[in-house]
Design a protein around this motif. Sequence first.
Motif, PDB file in Angstrom:
ATOM      1  N   TYR B 103       0.832  -1.206   0.000  1.00 23.33           N
ATOM      2  CA  TYR B 103       0.000   0.000   0.000  1.00 23.33           C
ATOM      3  C   TYR B 103       0.870   1.262   0.000  1.00 23.33           C
ATOM      4  N   ALA B 107       1.105   4.171  -2.929  1.00 24.80           N
ATOM      5  CA  ALA B 107       0.961   5.611  -2.703  1.00 24.80           C
ATOM      6  C   ALA B 107       2.116   6.379  -3.344  1.00 24.80           C
ATOM      7  N   SER B 123      -3.908  18.749  -5.189  1.00 28.17           N
ATOM      8  CA  SER B 123      -5.121  18.296  -4.491  1.00 28.17           C
ATOM      9  C   SER B 123      -5.585  16.938  -5.035  1.00 28.17           C
ATOM     10  N   ILE B 127      -5.459  13.392  -2.955  1.00 24.10           N
ATOM     11  CA  ILE B 127      -6.727  12.660  -2.716  1.00 24.10           C
ATOM     12  C   ILE B 127      -6.566  11.203  -3.185  1.00 24.10           C
ATOM     13  N   LEU B 128      -6.064  11.037  -4.405  1.00 23.32           N
ATOM     14  CA  LEU B 128      -5.926   9.670  -4.942  1.00 23.32           C
ATOM     15  C   LEU B 128      -4.824   8.895  -4.230  1.00 23.32           C
ATOM     16  N   THR B 129      -3.747   9.576  -3.887  1.00 27.15           N
ATOM     17  CA  THR B 129      -2.612   8.911  -3.241  1.00 27.15           C
ATOM     18  C   THR B 129      -2.991   8.347  -1.872  1.00 27.15           C
ATOM     19  N   THR B 130      -3.913   9.001  -1.194  1.00 25.90           N
ATOM     20  CA  THR B 130      -4.303   8.487   0.130  1.00 25.90           C
ATOM     21  C   THR B 130      -5.529   7.572   0.053  1.00 25.90           C
ATOM     22  N   SER B 131      -6.535   7.972  -0.751  1.00 23.71           N
ATOM     23  CA  SER B 131      -7.779   7.188  -0.739  1.00 23.71           C
ATOM     24  C   SER B 131      -7.642   5.826  -1.419  1.00 23.71           C
ATOM     25  N   LEU B 132      -6.910   5.772  -2.517  1.00 24.15           N
ATOM     26  CA  LEU B 132      -6.820   4.486  -3.241  1.00 24.15           C
ATOM     27  C   LEU B 132      -6.133   3.390  -2.422  1.00 24.15           C
ATOM     28  N   ILE B 134      -5.868   3.095   0.761  1.00 23.02           N
ATOM     29  CA  ILE B 134      -6.728   2.711   1.899  1.00 23.02           C
ATOM     30  C   ILE B 134      -7.924   1.894   1.396  1.00 23.02           C
ATOM     31  N   GLY B 135      -8.485   2.323   0.281  1.00 25.74           N
ATOM     32  CA  GLY B 135      -9.587   1.571  -0.325  1.00 25.74           C
ATOM     33  C   GLY B 135      -9.176   0.149  -0.676  1.00 25.74           C
TER      34      GLY B 135
END
Lengths: 507, 167
Positions: B103, B107, B123, B127-132, B134-135
């Motif tokens: 993971y 990132a 931005s 957003i994508l670097t953290t949410s993906l 974790i998802g």
Amino acid sequence: MEILGLLTDGIFVSLQPINIMLILVGVTLGLFIGAMPGLGSVNGVAILLPITFLVPPGSAIIFLAAIYYGAMYGGAISSITLGIPGASTAVATTFDGRPLALKGRASLALVTAAVASFIGGSVANVLFTIFAPLLAKVALIFGPPEIFALMLLAFATFVGLGGDDLPKTILSICLGLVFAAVGFDEISGAPRLVFFDISGFLHGINFLVLAIGVYGIGEMIWTIESTRGEITTTEAKMSVKGIVSDAKEGMRRGWKGTAIGSFLGFFVGILPAAGATPGSLMSYGVSKMISKNPKEFGQGHPGGVAAPEAANNSASTGAMLPMLTLGIPGSPTTAILLGGMVIWGLTPGPRLFTDQPEFVWGLIGSFYISNVFALIVNLSFIPLFIWMLRMPFTVLAPLIFILSVVGGYAATQDMHDVWLMLIFGFGAYFLRKLDYPLAPAVLAIVLGPIAEPTLRQSLLLSSGDATIFLTRPIAGPITVIAIILILLPAFKMLKDRMKGPKSNPAG
Amino acid sequence: MRLGEIITAGVMALLSIYLMWKSTELNVGYITGEGPGGGAWPFWLAGIMLVCTGFIAINWVRRSSPPSQSEEPLLDGYGKKMLVLVGGGLLGFIALVDIISMYGAMAVFLLYYLRFLGRHSWSLTLILTTSLPIGFFFFFEALMRVTMPKGLPFTEPFFNILYNIIY
């Protein structure tokens, strides 16, 4: 008429509220599990098996069968939108699905896949309902020589009709078959082709490692380079009107593939140890063979999407047949379903139809209902998949690379395979540039584990006499057709040479 | 392309010979009562591959295949740059998996690709670097029960927080 009555009862059983709910959840879960590279119906069914102990056995198998169905629909999604086969059953869908998406026709590919899957599933359901006990006996006639002859036919359709560079096509098939032989020799149990004594090769090369390497990495790097990074698929659009016109176009151009996939897929699906993957690959090959424009296959022909998709759905129903009637699983997923049935206290086999008619016909009825639900759920989610394609390519590309790495790892949970996938990806990129067809290698690594044991068993049966493939009543004709197909390019070459001097006397 | 075609054919020929040699670790002939030896299948397939490379070389001499007619380089300037940036990024991604987890590597790769290759805004990148990742974590670890590599022990506290959410 008796069958019709039993089927109606079965459909009413599967229309009970709890079963309807389980079917809806099952096909939706299956759709997403099937769409995720590295995960297939077998993962979904295995993981969710314990949950089914909370509901009656009839509802439990309906739920698992719905996941199985949904996953068969879902496999096409990543093949088309991302170019990475979600499961082995969707490898052939990548061949034409991805080119269609790159042309901005992803909606056509996705709708064709959904409709063809529905038709394939429906044809299989009818065949299953009417001919279940009879077909189970026919499937048992297929011994190793017959199954090897079928495999030979699958390879022959790629060699004889590819239109590609012949030596490169044959080399590609052989390379895939050799990769499939890595690991342990199944008969003697001895390690085989363990390169440089690296232990990771002992578990063999999973087909997904090659498939994702070729399509997820190699093809992507090639696409970025050949389009100078300007690639975009933002033309992809979706509307209700669009779905209807795509469905019409998909069926107009892909009806032959759908018909071939529906029947061939079902028949290959019922053969023990065959299943949906060979069914879908063979249907693709045969559709290409009988097409008036075989060269359009591989460039984005709806028939190339319809054939494997109709076949894998049809085969998934077909694979249930030997499981229910004989207790022999036709695929890894049905093996788990079989295990579930045993845990629930049911004994699969010929007596199941007489001892547990409500269970069997409830399950068969659920195939019909699941098929309708899977179509509706799949079509409802198509706008979401299309939206994914409308993302800027510089967002989509890293997502595809990440899915490739994660999918490559999830399949075997070994980093060795991820490195191997990267090597295959770079190798595929260079080979692609030099016009080496790579689809035959992927086909070969999938079918290799079936082809080799059946060849060896056949030769053992005949004490080394290869004419066993020609003298048996079923294997003989199939082998002859395969040989003709393999020799077809040589005949064409000879014909061209004989014509050559006349048309071009200067030389 | 022309040079690349013959070099690749040569590499494939060497690979075929290596595969044939490697197959001979097991019996490549017919064993009475046992059928074909364990090495027979890959040995003969590699033999066919070797023959194919011979035909590819003949086609190269006769200039009958498109790559053997092309005088363009296999990799031009853009191709080399792209291979280094994209291929190198992928190489780095996979190399980082054993250090900062699947993971974490995901990132870093997203940050590199979105911000430095894609030139997207900070931005969107963040957003994508953290949410993906974790998802993906919750999908694989919680829903599918597939465990991804967690890297070196220093990542443990971070994963403990996420595992506390699951269990």
